[in-house]
Design a protein around this motif. Structure first.
Motif, PDB file in Angstrom:
ATOM      1  N   ASP A   2      20.665  25.533  31.732  1.00  0.00           N
ATOM      2  CA  ASP A   2      19.340  25.229  32.229  1.00  0.00           C
ATOM      3  C   ASP A   2      19.401  24.190  33.337  1.00  0.00           C
ATOM      4  O   ASP A   2      20.263  23.313  33.340  1.00  0.00           O
ATOM      5  CB  ASP A   2      18.500  24.686  31.060  1.00  0.00           C
ATOM      6  CG  ASP A   2      17.074  25.195  31.092  1.00  0.00           C
ATOM      7  OD1 ASP A   2      16.548  25.560  30.027  1.00  0.00           O
ATOM      8  OD2 ASP A   2      16.498  25.230  32.192  1.00  0.00           O
ATOM      9  N   SER A   3      18.492  24.291  34.292  1.00  0.00           N
ATOM     10  CA  SER A   3      18.307  23.261  35.305  1.00  0.00           C
ATOM     11  C   SER A   3      16.813  23.019  35.423  1.00  0.00           C
ATOM     12  O   SER A   3      16.009  23.933  35.229  1.00  0.00           O
ATOM     13  CB  SER A   3      18.894  23.677  36.650  1.00  0.00           C
ATOM     14  OG  SER A   3      18.224  24.813  37.153  1.00  0.00           O
ATOM     15  N   LYS A  23      10.026  23.284  37.468  1.00  0.00           N
ATOM     16  CA  LYS A  23      10.690  24.555  37.708  1.00  0.00           C
ATOM     17  C   LYS A  23      11.983  24.560  36.911  1.00  0.00           C
ATOM     18  O   LYS A  23      12.775  23.607  36.992  1.00  0.00           O
ATOM     19  CB  LYS A  23      10.977  24.704  39.201  1.00  0.00           C
ATOM     20  CG  LYS A  23      11.536  26.049  39.610  1.00  0.00           C
ATOM     21  CD  LYS A  23      10.465  27.097  39.642  1.00  0.00           C
ATOM     22  CE  LYS A  23      11.000  28.384  40.242  1.00  0.00           C
ATOM     23  NZ  LYS A  23      10.001  29.497  40.194  1.00  0.00           N
ATOM     24  N   TYR A  24      12.207  25.619  36.135  1.00  0.00           N
ATOM     25  CA  TYR A  24      13.405  25.650  35.303  1.00  0.00           C
ATOM     26  C   TYR A  24      14.155  26.969  35.459  1.00  0.00           C
ATOM     27  O   TYR A  24      13.599  27.973  35.901  1.00  0.00           O
ATOM     28  CB  TYR A  24      13.060  25.411  33.836  1.00  0.00           C
ATOM     29  CG  TYR A  24      12.119  26.417  33.222  1.00  0.00           C
ATOM     30  CD1 TYR A  24      10.760  26.123  33.084  1.00  0.00           C
ATOM     31  CD2 TYR A  24      12.578  27.646  32.749  1.00  0.00           C
ATOM     32  CE1 TYR A  24       9.886  27.035  32.516  1.00  0.00           C
ATOM     33  CE2 TYR A  24      11.701  28.566  32.183  1.00  0.00           C
ATOM     34  CZ  TYR A  24      10.359  28.259  32.065  1.00  0.00           C
ATOM     35  OH  TYR A  24       9.500  29.167  31.494  1.00  0.00           O
ATOM     36  N   ALA A  25      15.419  26.912  35.084  1.00  0.00           N
ATOM     37  CA  ALA A  25      16.263  28.107  35.019  1.00  0.00           C
ATOM     38  C   ALA A  25      16.917  28.078  33.650  1.00  0.00           C
ATOM     39  O   ALA A  25      17.375  27.033  33.205  1.00  0.00           O
ATOM     40  CB  ALA A  25      17.315  28.087  36.113  1.00  0.00           C
ATOM     41  N   GLY A  26      16.932  29.206  32.966  1.00  0.00           N
ATOM     42  CA  GLY A  26      17.515  29.239  31.634  1.00  0.00           C
ATOM     43  C   GLY A  26      16.497  29.681  30.610  1.00  0.00           C
ATOM     44  O   GLY A  26      15.328  29.921  30.914  1.00  0.00           O
ATOM     45  N   SER A  27      16.933  29.731  29.334  1.00  0.00           N
ATOM     46  CA  SER A  27      16.086  30.284  28.276  1.00  0.00           C
ATOM     47  C   SER A  27      16.030  29.360  27.069  1.00  0.00           C
ATOM     48  O   SER A  27      16.101  29.829  25.932  1.00  0.00           O
ATOM     49  CB  SER A  27      16.599  31.667  27.872  1.00  0.00           C
ATOM     50  OG  SER A  27      17.951  31.581  27.458  1.00  0.00           O
ATOM     51  N   SER A  71       5.757  31.983  32.515  1.00  0.00           N
ATOM     52  CA  SER A  71       7.103  32.521  32.353  1.00  0.00           C
ATOM     53  C   SER A  71       7.533  33.360  33.547  1.00  0.00           C
ATOM     54  O   SER A  71       8.718  33.445  33.851  1.00  0.00           O
ATOM     55  CB  SER A  71       7.211  33.333  31.065  1.00  0.00           C
ATOM     56  OG  SER A  71       6.240  34.362  31.048  1.00  0.00           O
ATOM     57  N   ASN A  74       8.835  30.855  35.864  1.00  0.00           N
ATOM     58  CA  ASN A  74       9.782  29.901  35.274  1.00  0.00           C
ATOM     59  C   ASN A  74       9.341  28.464  35.531  1.00  0.00           C
ATOM     60  O   ASN A  74      10.128  27.611  35.978  1.00  0.00           O
ATOM     61  CB  ASN A  74      11.188  30.116  35.831  1.00  0.00           C
ATOM     62  CG  ASN A  74      11.896  31.283  35.169  1.00  0.00           C
ATOM     63  OD1 ASN A  74      11.334  31.951  34.309  1.00  0.00           O
ATOM     64  ND2 ASN A  74      13.124  31.532  35.581  1.00  0.00           N
ATOM     65  N   THR A  75       8.092  28.203  35.259  1.00  0.00           N
ATOM     66  CA  THR A  75       7.530  26.889  35.526  1.00  0.00           C
ATOM     67  C   THR A  75       6.752  26.379  34.316  1.00  0.00           C
ATOM     68  O   THR A  75       5.960  27.110  33.719  1.00  0.00           O
ATOM     69  CB  THR A  75       6.595  26.922  36.750  1.00  0.00           C
ATOM     70  OG1 THR A  75       7.337  27.399  37.891  1.00  0.00           O
ATOM     71  CG2 THR A  75       6.057  25.541  37.067  1.00  0.00           C
TER      72      THR A  75
END
Length: 120
Positions: A2-3, A23-27, A71, A74-75
């Motif tokens: 995640d970032s 703002k994110y990346a990952g689950s 979703s 991704n925010t």
């Protein structure tokens, strides 16, 4: 992995509103907002469990702040209304795994923070 990257902080007068974005990346299963005021410990503000959509708030912000996410973008968001001078802090977005937790140890990824200042 995640970032996380926060935005939306700023200065506002008491009683005003701000919306923070992360703002994110990952689950990650759990996403939360924490804050840290000068000279104080970092504290949990609100958390959202992505598996069910359930939310949980600190007593100090219950009824004034709302955590939500988009979703598709991704925010993660934190809508803050009726702001008070004691809400002044650096606000951090966090990713974790435990549902309804506002404890730092349950979060393993953190953003860089965004400053919120509430002052007349």
């Amino acid at each position: 992995q995640d970032s996380l990257s926060e935005s939306g902080g700023g200065s506002v007068q008491p009683g005003g509103s701000l919306r923070l974005s992360c703002k994110y990346a990952g689950s990650s299963a759990s996403r939360a907002w924490f804050r840290q005021a000068p000279g104080k410990e970092r504290e949990g503000v609100a958390t959202l469990y992505t598996r069910t959509g359930s939310t949980y708030y600190a007593d100090s912000v219950q009824g004034r702040f709302t955590i939500s996410r988009d979703s598709a973008k991704n925010t993660l968001y934190l809508q803050m209304n009726s702001l008070k001078p004691e809400d002044t802090a650096v606000y951090y977005c966090a990713a974790g795994w435990r549902q309804d937790s506002l404890m730092q140890l349950d979060y393993y990824r953190w953003g860089q923070g965004t400053q919120v200042t509430v002052s007349s």
